[in-house]
Design an enzyme around this catalytic site. Sequence first.
Site, short mmCIF file in Angstrom:
data_model
loop_
_atom_site.label_atom_id
_atom_site.label_comp_id
_atom_site.label_asym_id
_atom_site.label_seq_id
_atom_site.Cartn_x
_atom_site.Cartn_y
_atom_site.Cartn_z
N SER A 16 -15.29 35.56 -12.24
CA SER A 16 -14.24 34.56 -12.50
C SER A 16 -13.88 34.42 -13.98
O SER A 16 -12.68 34.33 -14.30
CB SER A 16 -14.65 33.20 -11.92
OG SER A 16 -14.71 33.29 -10.52
N LYS A 65 -20.82 24.47 -2.83
CA LYS A 65 -19.48 24.11 -2.36
C LYS A 65 -19.45 22.80 -1.55
O LYS A 65 -18.47 22.07 -1.59
CB LYS A 65 -18.89 25.25 -1.53
CG LYS A 65 -18.48 26.45 -2.38
CD LYS A 65 -17.82 27.51 -1.53
CE LYS A 65 -17.35 28.69 -2.36
NZ LYS A 65 -16.64 29.69 -1.57
N GLU A 77 -5.92 19.17 2.22
CA GLU A 77 -6.07 19.44 3.65
C GLU A 77 -6.97 20.67 3.86
O GLU A 77 -7.83 20.69 4.73
CB GLU A 77 -4.68 19.69 4.24
CG GLU A 77 -4.65 19.67 5.74
CD GLU A 77 -3.32 20.14 6.31
OE1 GLU A 77 -2.55 20.83 5.59
OE2 GLU A 77 -3.06 19.82 7.48
N GLY A 127 -19.51 31.02 9.78
CA GLY A 127 -20.18 30.32 8.69
C GLY A 127 -19.14 29.77 7.72
O GLY A 127 -17.96 29.67 8.05
N ASN A 149 -18.57 34.84 17.24
CA ASN A 149 -19.80 34.66 16.46
C ASN A 149 -21.03 34.88 17.32
O ASN A 149 -20.99 34.68 18.53
CB ASN A 149 -19.84 33.24 15.88
CG ASN A 149 -20.84 33.13 14.74
OD1 ASN A 149 -20.90 34.01 13.89
ND2 ASN A 149 -21.63 32.07 14.74
N ARG A 150 -22.11 35.34 16.66
CA ARG A 150 -23.38 35.54 17.35
C ARG A 150 -23.81 34.23 18.02
O ARG A 150 -24.14 34.21 19.19
CB ARG A 150 -24.39 35.97 16.28
CG ARG A 150 -25.66 36.53 16.75
CD ARG A 150 -26.41 37.13 15.58
NE ARG A 150 -26.61 36.19 14.46
CZ ARG A 150 -27.25 36.49 13.35
NH1 ARG A 150 -27.73 37.71 13.15
NH2 ARG A 150 -27.38 35.60 12.39
N LYS A 154 -21.15 27.71 17.20
CA LYS A 154 -20.61 27.47 15.85
C LYS A 154 -19.13 27.83 15.80
O LYS A 154 -18.33 27.16 15.14
CB LYS A 154 -21.40 28.26 14.81
CG LYS A 154 -22.71 27.57 14.45
CD LYS A 154 -23.64 28.47 13.66
CE LYS A 154 -23.21 28.67 12.22
NZ LYS A 154 -24.15 29.61 11.53
N TYR A 214 -17.13 42.94 -0.68
CA TYR A 214 -16.73 44.18 -1.34
C TYR A 214 -17.93 44.75 -2.06
O TYR A 214 -18.93 44.06 -2.26
CB TYR A 214 -15.57 43.93 -2.33
CG TYR A 214 -15.94 42.97 -3.41
CD1 TYR A 214 -15.66 41.61 -3.27
CD2 TYR A 214 -16.59 43.40 -4.57
CE1 TYR A 214 -16.03 40.72 -4.25
CE2 TYR A 214 -16.97 42.50 -5.55
CZ TYR A 214 -16.68 41.16 -5.38
OH TYR A 214 -17.06 40.27 -6.35
N GLY A 236 -12.72 42.87 0.24
CA GLY A 236 -12.41 41.51 -0.21
C GLY A 236 -12.15 41.34 -1.70
O GLY A 236 -12.06 40.20 -2.17
P1 ATR Z 1 -21.19 32.38 4.64
O1 ATR Z 1 -21.09 31.16 3.78
O2 ATR Z 1 -21.17 33.68 3.90
O3 ATR Z 1 -20.24 32.36 5.78
P2 ATR Z 1 -23.25 31.54 6.43
O4 ATR Z 1 -22.65 30.19 6.51
O5 ATR Z 1 -24.73 31.69 6.34
O6 ATR Z 1 -22.69 32.36 5.21
O7 ATR Z 1 -22.72 32.38 7.70
C1 ATR Z 1 -23.10 33.69 7.96
C2 ATR Z 1 -22.29 34.22 9.15
O8 ATR Z 1 -22.62 35.59 9.34
C3 ATR Z 1 -22.61 33.52 10.47
O9 ATR Z 1 -21.47 33.54 11.28
C4 ATR Z 1 -23.72 34.42 11.04
O10 ATR Z 1 -23.86 34.33 12.44
P3 ATR Z 1 -24.72 33.12 13.11
O11 ATR Z 1 -23.88 31.90 12.96
O12 ATR Z 1 -24.91 33.52 14.51
O13 ATR Z 1 -25.99 33.07 12.30
C5 ATR Z 1 -23.16 35.77 10.66
N1 ATR Z 1 -24.17 36.83 10.59
C6 ATR Z 1 -25.10 37.04 9.64
N2 ATR Z 1 -25.82 38.16 9.89
C7 ATR Z 1 -25.32 38.69 11.04
C8 ATR Z 1 -25.61 39.86 11.82
N3 ATR Z 1 -26.59 40.71 11.47
N4 ATR Z 1 -24.88 40.07 12.94
C9 ATR Z 1 -23.90 39.22 13.29
N5 ATR Z 1 -23.56 38.11 12.61
C10 ATR Z 1 -24.26 37.83 11.49
#
Ligand code: ATR
Length: 271
Positions: A16, A65, A77, A127, A149-150, A154, A214, A236
Amino acid sequence: MDHYLVYGNPIKQSKSPFIHTAFAKETNQNIEYKSQLAELGEFEQTVKLFIKGGGKGANVTAPFKEEAMAMCDELSEHAQFSGAVNTLTFKNGKIYGDTTDGVGLVSDLLSQNVQLENSRILLLGAGGASKGVVLPLLHQKPKHLTIANRTVSKAETIAQQYANQPITAMSFEDANKQEFDLIINATSAGLTGNGVPISETLISNNTACYDMTYGKSLTPFLQMATKQNAKQIIDGLGMLVGQAAESFYLWRGVRPETSKVLNELRKELNQ
Ligand code: ATR
């Protein structure tokens, strides 16, 4: 001269200061922008000291943040929907909070001619990175925005924030059965060297693939996109410059030109 900072922990890696210093030069703005490490648990008092000393604004990166959001008097917003703040503006004794990540992503996508209006978009991850970009993506009027999402709950929590919008949450398994024009990786999987659990058949030469992260080499997701001969393969770095440009605009009221800085960062990254 007006003073700005970026706070994080760690912060050494931040690009930055380089980006904002280049913007200031290009737009003839008399500002100084530096990075500062904030100790965990001392973020708020560190920012307040900066305000006392006449600081005009700050960027905020991980892990502050949410704390930045909590100390704001007023929120945009975008900040309200994303639950996080990356840009603080100090004016008339008040703290204003905004988040510019999503606008940065959208401006980068549009500058690279990625079709957003009426597109079928898949956002991977639920996330902080994902939350921050949903509203600006919806503003582009996609046909639909799917969050996979996994942990599906969420993704559902995010989707529920947007009533009457074309947004759905689902598992990777269900997303693998659909078709998309644009896939955006907002998971942190690549940072640990992992790929995203989507089927490679989701990607064809009609699919644009964007990774919010990136690095010197392609992320595992973009490697998959390359193998599948994706229509566009974008990392990115442009989003990083785009979010900085939007913060700069919020503070200074001038829009900097981003391509030169982006080229310089790309060169540095490839060295
Ligand atoms: P960020 O602020 O970078 O978004 P975060 O809030 O910790 O970091 O979120 C990480 C995201 O990456 C989440 O969506 C996480 O999935 P879960 O919510 O199920 O934990 C996802 N993530 C991280 N490692 C992953 C992996 N190996 N496979 C799939 N999703 C993954």
